[in-house]
Scaffold this active site. Structure first.
Site, mmCIF file in Angstrom:
data_model
loop_
_atom_site.group_PDB
_atom_site.id
_atom_site.type_symbol
_atom_site.label_atom_id
_atom_site.label_comp_id
_atom_site.label_asym_id
_atom_site.label_seq_id
_atom_site.Cartn_x
_atom_site.Cartn_y
_atom_site.Cartn_z
ATOM 1 N N ASP A 22 0.934 -1.072 0.037
ATOM 2 C CA ASP A 22 -0.108 -0.066 0.220
ATOM 3 C C ASP A 22 0.790 1.157 0.083
ATOM 4 O O ASP A 22 0.663 2.187 -0.825
ATOM 5 C CB ASP A 22 -0.888 -0.205 1.247
ATOM 6 C CG ASP A 22 -2.066 -0.919 1.133
ATOM 7 O OD1 ASP A 22 -1.935 -2.156 0.493
ATOM 8 O OD2 ASP A 22 -3.328 -0.539 1.489
ATOM 9 N N ARG A 101 -0.194 3.942 17.386
ATOM 10 C CA ARG A 101 -0.407 4.770 16.485
ATOM 11 C C ARG A 101 -0.395 6.345 16.757
ATOM 12 O O ARG A 101 0.391 7.020 16.113
ATOM 13 C CB ARG A 101 -1.999 4.785 15.824
ATOM 14 C CG ARG A 101 -2.244 3.305 15.042
ATOM 15 C CD ARG A 101 -1.353 3.261 14.049
ATOM 16 N NE ARG A 101 -1.597 2.115 13.164
ATOM 17 C CZ ARG A 101 -0.733 1.150 12.898
ATOM 18 N NH1 ARG A 101 0.403 1.127 13.404
ATOM 19 N NH2 ARG A 101 -1.318 -0.125 12.365
ATOM 20 N N ASP A 130 -7.383 2.976 12.036
ATOM 21 C CA ASP A 130 -6.132 3.884 11.899
ATOM 22 C C ASP A 130 -6.187 5.294 11.324
ATOM 23 O O ASP A 130 -5.611 5.971 11.747
ATOM 24 C CB ASP A 130 -4.899 2.913 11.407
ATOM 25 C CG ASP A 130 -4.606 1.860 12.140
ATOM 26 O OD1 ASP A 130 -4.912 1.910 13.394
ATOM 27 O OD2 ASP A 130 -4.051 0.861 11.691
ATOM 28 N N SER A 186 -3.886 -9.442 6.565
ATOM 29 C CA SER A 186 -2.951 -8.439 6.912
ATOM 30 C C SER A 186 -2.647 -8.521 8.322
ATOM 31 O O SER A 186 -3.246 -9.065 9.167
ATOM 32 C CB SER A 186 -3.797 -7.026 6.490
ATOM 33 O OG SER A 186 -4.845 -6.992 7.652
#
Length: 421
Positions: A22, A101, A130, A186
């Protein structure tokens, strides 16, 4: 983003870069739009070949790659603080990704400021948590910074409907991205945990493959001999782990980063810290997540036991209200919000006196509390003893029971009069 990206060329963007499919495609896409791009990689303990990722980004066309070692900051100021506060989302999830994060976003913002970049970018999708966590953190730390979220740009998400479109784009542009069809899910990793989602895991009725897990052994394959350890706390914060290798030797670890690393190895060896859950995302979707959190699970169990041992009953219950609310706020991305600062202060204050140690046994996926000790606990062995009065006469309980029985007797009378009994 309302601005036309085609008109924002020659501007500098700092991209939160992982080296994966990505963000590698996003890097190329930003370059195609005329941006100068510096890639930012935060080392929060993931198993990553940072040198190879740097070379890949530079080959794609990045102006530079900043690799920021944030492991110690993440452990000391996020992970262990969460243990101290007892954070647990929906009574199951230890918030490994949620805590990472804001830590990464802080480094991203600091890098953007040092480079005088107006823009930052990330690869989070439009369906997940996220995107919210990254952007709320960025705006809280740097209100003037603008965020480019390609997966919410119509030009981007109509062109790239999914993974296959990204792979085709990567191949067309000479971007080497290994694709493993045997592992259709993922993964996100840091020193606290590994999370797995998407792909075949989107069917909650399907068990996660045995070969999915990377941090922990299958509990059935874990050693047949348990391991013992002590975890020492000061004001609710873990300050030492004592691991008993056998009856004669011990390892004492006081460095926070090394402690987490060693407990990850030990917990992983004994199959500790696996969960498979369906959780409620902030944006309103339910999602299935599979998590491995060995050290976090060990520390949480130990802290919870010492906390109940040490705190006043009513303080503990009030603290849990703040704890649950704080868990929601962290999960939803509000780490840098005023309400979190307030709740954090309250929770940390509640831990004054949660000092002592807890003895644990790890065995085939379980963490069992064996004993605990604190010199300042509210526990009184003399008072609770069945072999002595200890200042509490048995007949004192009569009045206590009678007072509490008044309400129940009145309720019984009410039910008889109303015909509900």
């Amino acid at each position: 983003m309302k601005q036309n990206l085609l008109k924002m060329n020659q501007e500098l963007v700092v991209l939160a870069y992982s080296g994966g499919l990505d963000t590698s495609c996003i890097l190329k896409w930003l370059l195609d739009k005329g941006f100068h791009v510096v890639c930012y990689m935060a080392n929060v303990g993931q198993d990553e070949d940072f040198k190879a990722a740097r070379e890949k980004a530079l080959n794609i066309g990045a102006k530079d790659v900043v690799i920021d070692d944030r492991r110690r900051d993440f452990v000391e100021n996020y992970m262990l603080k969460a243990v101290q506060m007892g954070l647990l989302y929906e009574n199951r999830y230890l918030l490994g990704t949620s805590l990472a994060r804001p830590c990464i976003a802080e480094g991203l913002v600091n890098t953007a400021k040092s480079l005088k970049a107006k823009y930052v970018s990330h690869g989070a999708t439009g369906k997940g948590n996220d995107q919210v966590r990254f952007e709320l953190s960025v705006y809280a730390l740097s209100p003037e910074t603008k965020v480019i979220a390609p997966w919410r740009e119509e030009e981007f998400f109509t062109r790239f409907l999914g993974r296959q479109d990204l792979i085709k784009y990567a191949q067309q542009n000479g971007i080497s991205v290994p694709v493993t069809p045997k592992e259709p899910w993922s993964m996100d990793a840091n020193i606290m945990h590994i999370s797995y989602e998407s792909g075949i895991l989107e069917d909650p009725s399907r068990s996660a493959p045995i070969n999915l897990f990377q941090m922990t052994r299958n509990p059935t394959d874990a050693p047949n001999t348990p391991v013992m350890l002590d975890v020492v706390f000061k004001d609710g914060f873990p300050i030492k782990a004592v691991i008993y290798n056998n009856s004669k030797t011990t390892d004492e670890i006081t460095d926070p980063l090394k402690m987490v690393e060693e407990l990850n190895k030990l917990g992983g060896e004994h199959g500790v810290g696996r969960i498979d859950i369906v959780e409620n995302r902030f944006i309103g979707l339910k999602s299935r997540g599979v998590y491995e959190t060995p050290a976090g699970t060990i520390l949480f169990v130990a802290h919870e036991d010492l906390e109940v041992y040490s705190l006043d009953k009513e303080v503990l219950r009030l603290k849990k209200l703040y704890q649950d609310r704080m868990s929601d706020l962290v999960y939803n991305g509000f780490w840098f919000s005023p309400e979190v600062y307030f709740a954090k202060h309250c929770l940390e204050y509640s831990q004054s006196g949660v000092t002592g140690y807890v003895k644990l046994q790890l065995y085939k996926g379980s963490v069992r509390v064996l004993a605990r000790k604190s010199d300042i606990s509210l526990y009184s062995e003399q008072l609770v003893s069945m072999d002595q009065h200890g200042g509490l006469r048995p007949d004192h309980a009569t009045g206590f029971i009678n007072i509490h029985a008044i309400r129940l007797k009145e309720f019984s009378r009410f039910c008889q009069q109303s015909g509900k009994m």
